[in-house]
Design an enzyme around this catalytic site. Sequence first.
Site, PDB file in Angstrom:
ATOM      1  N   SER A 256       0.843  -1.190   0.000  1.00  0.00           N
ATOM      2  CA  SER A 256       0.000   0.000   0.000  1.00  0.00           C
ATOM      3  C   SER A 256       0.878   1.240   0.000  1.00  0.00           C
ATOM      4  CB  SER A 256      -0.925  -0.007   1.217  1.00  0.00           C
ATOM      5  OG  SER A 256      -0.155   0.279   2.368  1.00  0.00           O
ATOM      6  N   LYS A 257       0.212   2.369  -0.069  1.00  0.00           N
ATOM      7  CA  LYS A 257       0.930   3.638  -0.195  1.00  0.00           C
ATOM      8  C   LYS A 257       1.983   3.854   0.873  1.00  0.00           C
ATOM      9  CE  LYS A 257      -1.629   6.655  -3.160  1.00  0.00           C
ATOM     10  NZ  LYS A 257      -3.056   6.894  -3.237  1.00  0.00           N
ATOM     11  N   ARG A 258       1.749   3.304   2.054  1.00  0.00           N
ATOM     12  CA  ARG A 258       2.748   3.578   3.096  1.00  0.00           C
ATOM     13  C   ARG A 258       4.082   2.884   2.832  1.00  0.00           C
ATOM     14  NH1 ARG A 258       2.728  -0.032   7.397  1.00  0.00           N
ATOM     15  NH2 ARG A 258       1.434  -1.844   6.949  1.00  0.00           N
TER      16      ARG A 258
END
Length: 485
Positions: A256-258
């Site tokens: 995911s984006k993190r």
Amino acid sequence: MINRNVVTRFAPSPTGYMHIGNLRTALYSYLIAKHSDGTFILRIEDTDRERLVEGATDVIIDTLKVTGLRYDEGPGVGGANGPYIQSERKEIYLRYAKELVERGTAYYCFCSKERLESLHKEDGIGGGYDRHCRDLPKEEVEANLKAGIPYVIRQKIPLEGTTTYEDAVFGTISTENKELQDQILMKADGYPTYNFCHVVDDHLMGVTHIVRGSEYLPSTPKYALLYDAFGWQRPVFVHLPLLMGRGEDGTVSKLSKRHGAVSFADLTADGYLPEAIVNYIALLGWCPKNTENEFFTLDELTEAFSLDGINKSPSVFDYEKLLWFNGEYIRKLTPEEFRKRALPFISVSLASDKLDRILPLVQPRIGKLSEIDGKIAFFSALPVYDAAELFHNKKNKVTPEVASGMLPGIVSALKKVSEWNNDTLFAALTAFAEESAIKSGAVLFVARAAVSGLTVTPGGATEIMEILGKNETLERLRIATERLG
Ligand code: GLU
Ligand code: ZN
């Protein structure tokens, strides 16, 4: 066994950007088809009208174009089984849903929203539908339809027994039918659900291998039952392993984006080359056989790809590895191609002829194109630096005092150079070092630090000086002298 021509499809929903996981699905789907000279289809799944994002279809089409995943049938290309956008196929689905009702494997459900919501509350876990309308008398159904009561059509899942299917990657998957819900096939808005229309389309489009993420593993028994209900031959199911990312603390979770950029567009905007991305993600879940080689063009992937090389264990997206891959790809570009790719990333203002001489210094030294600006900015403007800090080099025993003592000699040696190029400059500086009994490494370090304001640069002192030209070089040496006080 009938030897069918392999047909695969990529069936994204246009709900936003192109996630790396989706691109991997598209790639594997393409490779499975093309390895067998089969057909690769693009189908846009836009029946979930609430989740549509404007422009998302263009992003999908552009991404496939840029990565070279050419589809044989699909939007803009056409084909015998179109249209390839589900919202344009609306009537087809109702027809097929009614056929299932007739066959006794689907039914009308007239339950109101309120009733369904109260069910969710009662069982407390947001579970399923209580099959209230599963056995409504035929007359009641007809009367309701006549009265125009809104309805959905649901799949009639067998109450007992198990459903089993073979997955090409995950093996035999068996599910107790009592675990499965009477899922909605046609919604009240007249649109089909994904669960239904993709099965109809895959059949009508002759898809032989369904390639998609493993999040669809648990619902595939319901799809298998739909194939059976129609009396259609089931396709080969190919579910791909999960894509994970590694967090700063080392724990692994769904990518995911993190973890970093997760869309194709974000990666290319950061200076990753499409061909490097494709090569890297090909290896996220697939292992080439009998080779240690990791570098593959799309054609080579097509040649080497095989279903039995797909692993079922999750793959971790490793940004370091991608960066390394990308650097290797950048180094393989011709100078002209590198220039073309680099230009959009350069905001430092530099004359074109200068840039032509700078770029070859940068090409071997970067991992991604967005690093270029930072590496070449000093050519256009001398950075502000603290001379007391800059002129230190242990290996060459350089200190600010040593540098200060050396600079006048460097300047006068350079002033005498008439033909200003890397070779003459190098000769002048090494001659000066020899005359003064100083290590040439020390002279070159001081000269380079003075003209760049940096201790790490693309290119050596004299390469940089050649590009800067005589005036600018002497000016920067003057400034260094001044700053050293
Ligand atoms: N539209 C679905 C998605 O984007 C497709 C899944 C499938 O390939 O069947 O996830
Ligand atoms: Zn109902």
